[in-house]
Design an enzyme around this catalytic site. Structure first.
Site, PDB file in Angstrom:
ATOM      1  CG  HIS A 237      -1.778  -1.169   1.429  1.00  0.00           C
ATOM      2  ND1 HIS A 237      -2.894  -1.424   0.660  1.00  0.00           N
ATOM      3  CD2 HIS A 237      -1.690  -2.175   2.324  1.00  0.00           C
ATOM      4  CE1 HIS A 237      -3.467  -2.539   1.084  1.00  0.00           C
ATOM      5  NE2 HIS A 237      -2.763  -3.022   2.085  1.00  0.00           N
TER       6      HIS A 237
HETATM    7  O1  RIB Z   1      -4.950  -0.052   4.630  1.00  0.00           O
HETATM    8  C1  RIB Z   1      -3.558  -0.024   4.447  1.00  0.00           C
HETATM    9  C2  RIB Z   1      -2.930   1.031   5.304  1.00  0.00           C
HETATM   10  O2  RIB Z   1      -3.170   0.754   6.673  1.00  0.00           O
HETATM   11  C3  RIB Z   1      -1.405   1.075   5.165  1.00  0.00           C
HETATM   12  O3  RIB Z   1      -0.955   2.378   5.416  1.00  0.00           O
HETATM   13  C4  RIB Z   1      -0.944   0.160   6.252  1.00  0.00           C
HETATM   14  O4  RIB Z   1       0.385   0.476   6.708  1.00  0.00           O
HETATM   15  C5  RIB Z   1      -1.936   0.460   7.325  1.00  0.00           C
HETATM   16  O5  RIB Z   1      -1.480   1.586   8.034  1.00  0.00           O
END
Ligand code: RIB
Ligand code: CA
Length: 308
Positions: A237
């Site tokens: 992500h």
């Molecule tokens: O949903 C993904 C996000 O939530 C990313 O930033 C992961 O590190 C968590 O913080």
């Protein structure tokens, strides 16, 4: 000229990728500061994790402690993905001390004093960035844009409705979405295209045997494969937000509007992204829609081999 940024994070396995990618890319990114919040795990882990990662990469970037909870409500972590310590149990040599000062104050000071407009990058709960803006709105005149990994326009990953960062501090995200500066959103639908399969991980590990590359691969190897994505891999992500600043041509974008569900019910924290202009609201978001996945993983390998 490299883009001056402040990176707000909650390391966090994928935050680790984002942080190292930013440090490894000085041609495009001038990392002015790292600010840390509680998120994936508590601040008592995310802060030392950020300090250890910065030290591992040989960087002197200042790291500031920030909020250990959201603007409203209680803190809740996500250890199921990141492990109890936030890095999947991979133990790194401890980093140095945090830079004295509070994250929101540091964000305000750095933006106020920067000779060039600053890009605020958020890859965790939006609390620190929101606090900075709420307590000194005037800094927005020197904020170029806000780039976030946050939200989803379809299903969530923390609840059926909400993505974890948005869910963690929906009021904080609402502050950013309404602040008047453009908000670039890397939602779950974008990050699903940054799917780290076992083959990608093996290729990355084979790119070199430097300590940072091996550590990040060890960390990623602990992340469960995503059930939501048929177990084919684990989405990276957070580095998507940094990759956008390094190589924007890996992405396609759509201007649209987005707002938050701040209600108490089951949809709390849902980001309502109006991709088809059904509301007629002013466009406050640049939605990242598609990602050149091969180009993304090539970029990771190209940059991570630069690190110690
Ligand atoms: O949903 C993904 C996000 O939530 C990313 O930033 C992961 O590190 C968590 O913080
Ligand atoms: Ca994160």
């Amino acid at each position: 000229m490299p883009t001056p940024i402040i990176l707000d994070c909650d390391p966090g396995t994928d935050d680790a990728f984002a942080l190292l990618l930013a440090i490894a890319s000085p041609e495009e990114i001038d990392l002015l500061a790292v600010t840390v919040a509680g998120g994936n795990v508590g601040l008592d882990s995310t802060l030392p994790n950020a300090l250890a990662l910065v030290a591992l990469a040989g960087s002197a970037v200042p790291v500031y402690a920030g909020a250990d909870r959201p603007l409203l409500g209680a803190f809740e972590s996500e250890v199921r993905v990141h492990g109890e310590d936030g890095l999947g149990g991979v133990v790194l040599p401890p980093g140095g001390p945090a830079t004295p000062g509070i994250a929101a104050d540091a964000i305000r000071r750095i933006v106020r004093e920067s000779p060039a407009p600053v890009t605020l990058v958020g890859i965790g709960p939006a609390t620190n960035l929101a606090l900075a803006i709420m307590t000194e709105p005037a800094i927005l005149s020197n904020v170029d844009q806000i780039v976030l990994m946050t939200g989803a326009w379809a299903e969530g990953n923390r609840t059926p409705a909400a993505e974890f960062n948005a869910w963690s501090d929906p009021e904080g995200l609402a502050v950013l979405l309404s602040c008047g500066r453009p908000v670039v959103m890397a939602t779950l639908e974008l990050t699903a295209q940054a799917l780290c399969t076992p083959a990608h991980l093996a290729a990355l590990r084979g790119a070199g045997n430097r300590r940072c590359l091996q550590a990040i691969c060890d960390i990623q190897a602990t992340v469960p494969l995503s059930r939501r994505l048929n177990g084919a891999g684990a989405p990276l992500h957070d580095p998507c937000a940094i990759a956008y600043l390094i190589r924007p041509n890996l992405f396609t974008t759509r201007a649209c509007s987005a707002e938050m569900d701040l209600g108490p019910g089951p949809s709390r924290g849902r980001s309502l992204v109006d991709r088809w202009d059904r509301t007629g609201r002013a466009h406050n978001v640049i939605l990242l829609e598609t990602l050149d996945s091969d180009g993304f993983f090539d970029l990771l390998a190209e940059r991570f081999v630069r690190l110690p």
